[in-house]
Write an enzyme that holds these catalytic residues in place. Structure first.
Site, PDB file in Angstrom:
ATOM      1  N   HIS A  72      -1.777   7.871 -16.955  1.00 17.35           N
ATOM      2  CA  HIS A  72      -3.116   7.848 -16.363  1.00 17.35           C
ATOM      3  C   HIS A  72      -3.283   6.585 -15.525  1.00 17.35           C
ATOM      4  CE1 HIS A  72      -5.468  10.941 -18.969  1.00 17.35           C
ATOM      5  NE2 HIS A  72      -4.309  11.412 -18.551  1.00 17.35           N
ATOM      6  N   TYR A 200     -15.652   8.259 -19.956  1.00 16.89           N
ATOM      7  CA  TYR A 200     -16.517   7.505 -20.875  1.00 16.89           C
ATOM      8  C   TYR A 200     -17.944   7.693 -20.380  1.00 16.89           C
ATOM      9  CZ  TYR A 200     -12.444   4.906 -22.686  1.00 16.89           C
ATOM     10  OH  TYR A 200     -11.248   4.553 -23.267  1.00 16.89           O
ATOM     11  N   PRO A 292     -13.523   1.074 -31.246  1.00 18.68           N
ATOM     12  CA  PRO A 292     -12.506   1.810 -30.475  1.00 18.68           C
ATOM     13  C   PRO A 292     -12.756   1.907 -28.971  1.00 18.68           C
ATOM     14  CG  PRO A 292     -13.872   3.323 -31.728  1.00 18.68           C
ATOM     15  CD  PRO A 292     -14.274   1.949 -32.151  1.00 18.68           C
ATOM     16  N   LYS A 296      -8.060  -0.383 -28.019  1.00 20.63           N
ATOM     17  CA  LYS A 296      -7.189  -1.551 -28.222  1.00 20.63           C
ATOM     18  C   LYS A 296      -6.526  -1.641 -29.602  1.00 20.63           C
ATOM     19  CE  LYS A 296      -7.123  -3.396 -24.292  1.00 20.63           C
ATOM     20  NZ  LYS A 296      -6.362  -2.253 -23.815  1.00 20.63           N
ATOM     21  N   TYR A 384      -8.126  -3.259 -19.772  1.00 20.10           N
ATOM     22  CA  TYR A 384      -7.849  -1.921 -20.305  1.00 20.10           C
ATOM     23  C   TYR A 384      -6.339  -1.635 -20.327  1.00 20.10           C
ATOM     24  CZ  TYR A 384      -8.836   2.956 -21.477  1.00 20.10           C
ATOM     25  OH  TYR A 384      -8.911   4.162 -22.127  1.00 20.10           O
TER      26      TYR A 384
HETATM   27  P1  FAD Z   1      -2.787   1.474 -40.234  1.00 15.82           P
HETATM   28  O1  FAD Z   1      -2.507   2.506 -39.227  1.00 15.82           O
HETATM   29  O2  FAD Z   1      -4.093   1.493 -40.927  1.00 15.82           O
HETATM   30  O3  FAD Z   1      -1.616   1.532 -41.287  1.00 15.82           O
HETATM   31  C1  FAD Z   1      -1.670   0.840 -42.513  1.00 15.82           C
HETATM   32  C2  FAD Z   1      -0.820   1.554 -43.539  1.00 15.82           C
HETATM   33  O4  FAD Z   1      -0.781   0.784 -44.732  1.00 15.82           O
HETATM   34  C3  FAD Z   1      -1.383   2.913 -43.918  1.00 15.82           C
HETATM   35  O5  FAD Z   1      -0.378   3.891 -43.823  1.00 15.82           O
HETATM   36  C4  FAD Z   1      -1.883   2.717 -45.331  1.00 15.82           C
HETATM   37  O6  FAD Z   1      -1.795   3.909 -46.109  1.00 15.82           O
HETATM   38  C5  FAD Z   1      -0.949   1.632 -45.829  1.00 15.82           C
HETATM   39  N1  FAD Z   1      -1.503   0.842 -46.953  1.00 15.82           N
HETATM   40  C6  FAD Z   1      -2.784   0.424 -47.115  1.00 15.82           C
HETATM   41  N2  FAD Z   1      -2.909  -0.269 -48.255  1.00 15.82           N
HETATM   42  C7  FAD Z   1      -1.686  -0.298 -48.832  1.00 15.82           C
HETATM   43  C8  FAD Z   1      -1.189  -0.857 -50.018  1.00 15.82           C
HETATM   44  N3  FAD Z   1      -1.987  -1.543 -50.859  1.00 15.82           N
HETATM   45  N4  FAD Z   1       0.117  -0.694 -50.324  1.00 15.82           N
HETATM   46  C9  FAD Z   1       0.927  -0.019 -49.462  1.00 15.82           C
HETATM   47  N5  FAD Z   1       0.505   0.547 -48.317  1.00 15.82           N
HETATM   48  C10 FAD Z   1      -0.786   0.408 -48.000  1.00 15.82           C
HETATM   49  N6  FAD Z   1      -7.797   2.891 -32.321  1.00 15.82           N
HETATM   50  C11 FAD Z   1      -7.876   3.251 -31.068  1.00 15.82           C
HETATM   51  O7  FAD Z   1      -7.360   2.519 -30.191  1.00 15.82           O
HETATM   52  N7  FAD Z   1      -8.500   4.449 -30.738  1.00 15.82           N
HETATM   53  C12 FAD Z   1      -9.050   5.272 -31.702  1.00 15.82           C
HETATM   54  O8  FAD Z   1      -9.590   6.329 -31.395  1.00 15.82           O
HETATM   55  C13 FAD Z   1      -8.993   4.897 -33.032  1.00 15.82           C
HETATM   56  N8  FAD Z   1      -9.525   5.676 -34.017  1.00 15.82           N
HETATM   57  C14 FAD Z   1      -9.448   5.237 -35.318  1.00 15.82           C
HETATM   58  C15 FAD Z   1     -10.006   6.006 -36.364  1.00 15.82           C
HETATM   59  C16 FAD Z   1      -9.967   5.553 -37.691  1.00 15.82           C
HETATM   60  C17 FAD Z   1     -10.589   6.399 -38.798  1.00 15.82           C
HETATM   61  C18 FAD Z   1      -9.344   4.322 -37.988  1.00 15.82           C
HETATM   62  C19 FAD Z   1      -9.280   3.821 -39.430  1.00 15.82           C
HETATM   63  C20 FAD Z   1      -8.754   3.587 -36.962  1.00 15.82           C
HETATM   64  C21 FAD Z   1      -8.820   4.028 -35.620  1.00 15.82           C
HETATM   65  N9  FAD Z   1      -8.250   3.287 -34.571  1.00 15.82           N
HETATM   66  C22 FAD Z   1      -8.333   3.684 -33.291  1.00 15.82           C
HETATM   67  C23 FAD Z   1      -7.541   2.077 -34.781  1.00 15.82           C
HETATM   68  C24 FAD Z   1      -6.024   2.283 -34.796  1.00 15.82           C
HETATM   69  O9  FAD Z   1      -5.723   3.559 -35.294  1.00 15.82           O
HETATM   70  C25 FAD Z   1      -5.482   1.183 -35.653  1.00 15.82           C
HETATM   71  O10 FAD Z   1      -5.756  -0.046 -34.988  1.00 15.82           O
HETATM   72  C26 FAD Z   1      -3.986   1.303 -35.956  1.00 15.82           C
HETATM   73  O11 FAD Z   1      -3.771   2.386 -36.818  1.00 15.82           O
HETATM   74  C27 FAD Z   1      -3.480   0.015 -36.600  1.00 15.82           C
HETATM   75  O12 FAD Z   1      -2.203   0.222 -37.116  1.00 15.82           O
HETATM   76  P2  FAD Z   1      -1.727  -0.529 -38.418  1.00 15.82           P
HETATM   77  O13 FAD Z   1      -0.317  -0.123 -38.613  1.00 15.82           O
HETATM   78  O14 FAD Z   1      -2.072  -1.968 -38.314  1.00 15.82           O
HETATM   79  O15 FAD Z   1      -2.660   0.009 -39.601  1.00 15.82           O
HETATM   80  C1  DHB Z   2      -9.179   7.594 -27.518  1.00 20.19           C
HETATM   81  C2  DHB Z   2      -9.738   6.683 -28.353  1.00 20.19           C
HETATM   82  C3  DHB Z   2     -10.355   5.584 -27.829  1.00 20.19           C
HETATM   83  O1  DHB Z   2     -10.885   4.671 -28.631  1.00 20.19           O
HETATM   84  C4  DHB Z   2     -10.453   5.393 -26.475  1.00 20.19           C
HETATM   85  O2  DHB Z   2     -11.107   4.301 -25.987  1.00 20.19           O
HETATM   86  C5  DHB Z   2      -9.878   6.292 -25.645  1.00 20.19           C
HETATM   87  C6  DHB Z   2      -9.237   7.410 -26.173  1.00 20.19           C
HETATM   88  C7  DHB Z   2      -8.532   8.782 -28.100  1.00 20.19           C
HETATM   89  O3  DHB Z   2      -8.500   8.910 -29.326  1.00 20.19           O
HETATM   90  O4  DHB Z   2      -8.066   9.635 -27.346  1.00 20.19           O
END
Ligand code: FAD
Ligand code: DHB
Length: 389
Positions: A72, A200, A292, A296, A384
């Site tokens: 994109h 958006y 979100p 980022k 972005y």
């Molecule tokens: P996570 O993906 O949270 O991974 C952490 C892992 O650690 C998980 O698998 C969990 O099960 C595991 N864990 C937790 N506690 C323990 C423990 N005690 N022992 C062992 N394992 C454990 N970001 C965007 O940019 N756009 C979005 O639309 C967006 N939507 C989101 C929706 C939700 C509901 C959430 C929660 C987050 C969203 N995010 C979004 C943020 C993005 O998904 C996260 O920033 C990203 O997943 C971060 O990755 P991570 O590996 O740091 O953490």
């Molecule tokens: C999506 C999530 C976001 O937070 C965003 O800014 C753009 C796209 C997505 O889940 O597709």
């Protein structure tokens, strides 16, 4: 048992770190509390910066992403029913790539399995011990048995609710937080998106976002009060509300259908400093959360891991602690800029329930300035597509 680095959590941060270290001959074990299918079933982010894609490729997990990811070159921002395009490519020379977090996770799990590196799923009661000593250890239980492993370093990639950050004494951690009084209700549907690029929408009924996962699968979000429950939103209710918030052209292109997934995510800004305690390092959501709106969260998890993996590789190759000692400071410099951008995008695009007339006027001025000023559009585009590491 002994390994070099214990990684807690098999989200994108943990899996990416595991592969980057494996490529440099560093042994890791990943401990994940949930079953594999549960981790793969979580629908989250969808927008990848080029820097994130480069790290995934470096980790050897970029083949499908290169084929299936959608490039994109811009996005649209709608206000007062009129769409304005922000030309990322023209303004910064860079693009973003649409490829779901679920797919990133699957690809990284596949390459990890192929190289035989160990992941323990359903590892319960993970505990981190002797983290200020030269030889920390991690204990957990699985299948009713107890396990322990000694290591050189522990990396907490276990998300916002994980155990790693909680292991650090409160007196050694400074936290900064902002909660927002609204959430995003997300829906995934097996229908083509309304437009080639993301839209958006700032609407008087609340924010909306038209996103996608592929040319045949769409992802839509609606701002809703934090007290709402996803179960109270039937698909019909969701489509009705989305239709109210979109412009007539988008509505005419909108293909509705049964949702594959529906969930409500709260919006939060959070940072914990420093991201190191003894031989424990934090990366990704374990250390920080962004609302979100700026897309980022996943990209910050990747940049943390990019910086930390280089520091660990330097430590094992040259015996230098310099990279590890500067990790927290380097990562936080980038994180705070992403926090600022995500907060600003959230302020600009949402209906803020307790906003004064003055606040609302500032929001409109911010949008009008953005649509008229190439400098403002460049600043948005630069953030972005991702700031440099
Ligand atoms: P996570 O993906 O949270 O991974 C952490 C892992 O650690 C998980 O698998 C969990 O099960 C595991 N864990 C937790 N506690 C323990 C423990 N005690 N022992 C062992 N394992 C454990 N970001 C965007 O940019 N756009 C979005 O639309 C967006 N939507 C989101 C929706 C939700 C509901 C959430 C929660 C987050 C969203 N995010 C979004 C943020 C993005 O998904 C996260 O920033 C990203 O997943 C971060 O990755 P991570 O590996 O740091 O953490
Ligand atoms: C999506 C999530 C976001 O937070 C965003 O800014 C753009 C796209 C997505 O889940 O597709």
């Amino acid at each position: 048992m002994r390994t070099q680095v214990v990684i807690i959590g098999s989200g994108p941060a943990g899996l990416l770190l595991g592969q980057l270290l494996h490529k440099s001959g560093i042994d890791t074990i990943i401990l994940e509390q949930k079953p594999k299918d549960y981790v793969l079933g979580r629908i989250r982010a969808g927008v990848l910066e080029q820097g994130t894609v480069a790290l995934i490729e470096e980790a050897g997990a970029g083949v499908r992403l290169r084929h299936e990811g959608l490039i994109h070159d811009g996005t649209e921002i709608e206000f007062g029913g009129i769409r304005h395009r922000i030309d990322f490519k023209g303004l910064t020379g860079k693009s973003v790539i649409i490829y779901g977090q679920t797919e990133v996770t699957r690809d990284l799990m596949d390459v990890r399995e192929a190289c035989g590196a160990p992941t323990v799923y359903e590892a319960l009661d993970v505990g981190i011990h002797d983290i200020e000593s030269e030889s920390p250890s991690v204990r957990w239980s699985a299948d009713g048995k107890k396990f322990a492993i000694d290591c050189d370093y522990v990396v907490g990639c276990d998300g916002f609710h994980g155990v790693s950050r909680q292991t650090i004494p409160a007196t050694r951690l400074q936290t900064y937080e902002r909660a927002y009084p609204f959430g995003w209700l997300g829906i995934l549907v097996e229908k083509p998106p309304v437009s080639e690029e993301l839209i958006y929408v700032n609407h008087e009924r609340g924010f909306a976002l038209c996103s996608m996962r592929s040319r045949t699968r769409s992802r839509y979000y609606l701002q809703c009060p934090i007290e709402e429950h996803a179960e109270d939103w039937t698909d019909d209710r969701f489509w009705e509300e989305l239709t109210r918030r979109l412009d007539p052209q988008a509505v005419s292109k909108l293909q509705t259908g049964p949702s594959i997934e529906k969930s409500l995510a709260p919006l939060r800004s959070f940072v914990a400093e420093p991201m190191r305690f003894g031989r424990l390092f934090l990366a990704g959501d374990a250390a920080h959360i962004v609302p979100p709106t700026g897309a980022k969260g996943l990209n910050l998890a990747a940049s943390d891991v990019g910086i930390l993996s280089r520091a660990l590789i330097e430590r094992y190759k040259t015996n230098s602690d310099a990279g590890l000692d500067s990790y927290s400071q380097r990562a936080l410099a980038r994180i705070w800029k992403a926090e600022r951008f995500s907060w600003q995008m959230t302020q600009l695009l949402h209906l803020v329930p307790d906003a004064s007339g003055f606040d609302r006027k500032l929001q409109v001025a911010g949008l009008e300035y953005l649509f008229k000023s190439t400098a403002a559009q460049t600043a948005l585009a630069e953030n972005y597509v991702g700031l440099p590491y």
